[in-house]
Enzyme design. Structure first.
Site, PDB file in Angstrom:
ATOM      1  N   TYR A 173       0.836  -1.205   0.000  1.00  0.00           N
ATOM      2  CA  TYR A 173       0.000   0.000   0.000  1.00  0.00           C
ATOM      3  C   TYR A 173       0.878   1.266   0.000  1.00  0.00           C
ATOM      4  O   TYR A 173       0.655   2.187  -0.787  1.00  0.00           O
ATOM      5  CB  TYR A 173      -0.894  -0.050   1.243  1.00  0.00           C
ATOM      6  CG  TYR A 173      -1.707   1.170   1.546  1.00  0.00           C
ATOM      7  CD1 TYR A 173      -2.759   1.547   0.726  1.00  0.00           C
ATOM      8  CD2 TYR A 173      -1.450   1.929   2.696  1.00  0.00           C
ATOM      9  CE1 TYR A 173      -3.536   2.661   1.033  1.00  0.00           C
ATOM     10  CE2 TYR A 173      -2.223   3.031   3.007  1.00  0.00           C
ATOM     11  CZ  TYR A 173      -3.263   3.391   2.168  1.00  0.00           C
ATOM     12  OH  TYR A 173      -4.029   4.493   2.481  1.00  0.00           O
ATOM     13  N   ILE A 213      -7.221   7.701  10.344  1.00  0.00           N
ATOM     14  CA  ILE A 213      -8.391   8.591  10.434  1.00  0.00           C
ATOM     15  C   ILE A 213      -9.444   7.923  11.314  1.00  0.00           C
ATOM     16  O   ILE A 213      -9.699   6.724  11.189  1.00  0.00           O
ATOM     17  CB  ILE A 213      -8.958   8.882   9.026  1.00  0.00           C
ATOM     18  CG1 ILE A 213      -7.894   9.609   8.191  1.00  0.00           C
ATOM     19  CG2 ILE A 213     -10.222   9.722   9.111  1.00  0.00           C
ATOM     20  CD1 ILE A 213      -8.293   9.853   6.753  1.00  0.00           C
TER      21      ILE A 213
HETATM   22  N1  SER Z   1      -5.144   4.092   7.470  1.00  0.00           N
HETATM   23  C1  SER Z   1      -4.177   3.526   6.560  1.00  0.00           C
HETATM   24  C2  SER Z   1      -3.965   2.086   6.828  1.00  0.00           C
HETATM   25  O1  SER Z   1      -4.049   1.722   7.964  1.00  0.00           O
HETATM   26  C3  SER Z   1      -2.869   4.246   6.678  1.00  0.00           C
HETATM   27  O2  SER Z   1      -2.941   5.441   5.994  1.00  0.00           O
HETATM   28  O3  SER Z   1      -3.682   1.349   5.934  1.00  0.00           O
END
Ligand code: SER
Length: 358
Positions: A173, A213
């Site tokens: 990611y 978030i």
């Molecule tokens: N919230 C994301 C994740 O945990 C990180 O930006 O993959």
């Protein structure tokens, strides 16, 4: 994933309202899409077309926020072509992505959706800019996962990292998001650089590297910062929570309203005031135990036990403790509304009490 797509028209936009062009939102049914669609529609519905795309069909309440919606895979060129033929797009808010935990489980799928899907959307934006003869804005949520610190000692020593430090991500990611930041920079500044008829700026690419978030409305899926929101939602529902990281694990977090507002503010900033394509934003950076203690202040019966999963712990340990967002503060006046205390007392707790009736 399916290659085919369907389109529905819900809110009619008059032809003379289309001068400023339509707003395309991908990942519209995702966690951020949910909050962002509401904000965009509050501002623009019936003034500009809002076109939503997601793998899943939008639920009726979300459908009410959009002018048209498509169901399909953003990495499918046929879907992009269909959207481009049907709409005059002047802004792309490209939210669709597989998050970090899910990305490690299906790395090739993450690569296809997160990178090839983004490339597809950048090309759509560039083609639309060429047709319109002016830049198309492209808003992109990047992530703290693009950072990578090798050890806990290095993490502590790095402290608040700025946008140019510690860029050795360890997740698919993070690598994907970093690649798209670079693709965005390329489409913004160098696309078709050997052509004499190229636009000076084709894609006006603007990205924010988000921390974890926390929303009172929704719970994320497939992320590695999910322990923050999961702990809070479990306590509000009177459920015990098993936390998959150590109590001392520390990364930055932000509330969903602040995250959405930061993207909206970056979108509105004059291009000439921006000194970079990609900005950090920061709000608070608690350890897992500090989150648990804060949750206990409001839900005294909350029950958190720690059973760290080494693989997910390793990912959190590779992310910085906090981010230096002075460039965002300087260039476009970024300031979070919620710090750690007010995030809970003014937003999360009142909203969740209303939601669960607790
Ligand atoms: N919230 C994301 C994740 O945990 C990180 O930006 O993959």
């Amino acid at each position: 994933m399916q290659g085919c797509s369907t389109m529905t028209d819900s809110n009619h936009v008059r032809a003379d309202d289309r001068g400023t062009g339509g707003i395309l939102v991908t990942g519209a049914d995702g966690e951020m899409g949910h909050a962002l669609l509401a904000a965009l529609s509050h501002r623009f519905l019936n003034k500009r077309e809002i076109i939503a795309v997601d793998l899943r069909e939008l639920t009726d309440d979300r459908d009410a926020h959009v002018s048209a919606s498509y169901t399909g895979d953003i990495s499918d060129p046929a879907l992009a072509e269909r959207i481009a033929l049907a709409h005059d797009i002047s802004e792309v808010w490209h939210l669709a992505a597989l998050l970090s935990t899910r990305g490690e489980r299906v790395p090739e799928l993450a690569l296809r959706v997160n990178v090839m899907g983004s490339a597809q959307m950048l090309k759509l934006a560039a083609d639309s800019a060429t047709r319109r003869g002016r830049p198309v804005k492209f808003l992109f949520p990047s992530t703290i996962a693009i950072y990578g610190v090798p050890t806990l000692e290095a993490k502590r020593a790095a402290g608040r990292v700025n946008e140019d430090q510690c860029m050795e991500p360890i997740t698919m990611y993070g690598v994907n998001k970093r690649a798209v930041e670079e693709l965005g920079r390329y489409y913004g500044k160098h696309y078709r650089q050997l052509s004499t008829d190229r636009l000076e700026c084709t894609v006006d690419f603007r990205a924010i590297r988000f921390p974890g978030i926390i929303s009172a409305e929704t719970i994320p899926t497939g992320g590695t910062s999910d322990y923050g929101p999961e702990m809070f939602h479990a306590a509000a529902q009177g459920k015990a929570y098993t936390c998959f990281v150590r109590p001392d694990a520390r990364i930055p977090f932000m509330t969903m309203p602040d995250a959405v507002r930061s993207l909206m503010e970056l979108a509105q900033a004059p291009r000439e005031s921006l000194t970079r394509e990609t900005y950090n934003v920061s709000a608070f950076a608690p350890s897992a135990e500090e989150i648990a203690a804060k949750v206990r202040e409001f839900f005294p019966k909350s029950n958190v036990r720690y059973v760290p999963t080494p693989e997910r712990q390793r990912i959190v340990d590779s992310w910085p403790e906090d981010c230096d967002d002075s460039a965002a503060r300087r260039d476009w006046g970024w300031k979070p509304e919620h710090d750690f205390d007010s995030a809970f007392s003014q937003y999360l707790v009142p909203s969740i009490r209303a939601r669960y009736g607790v």
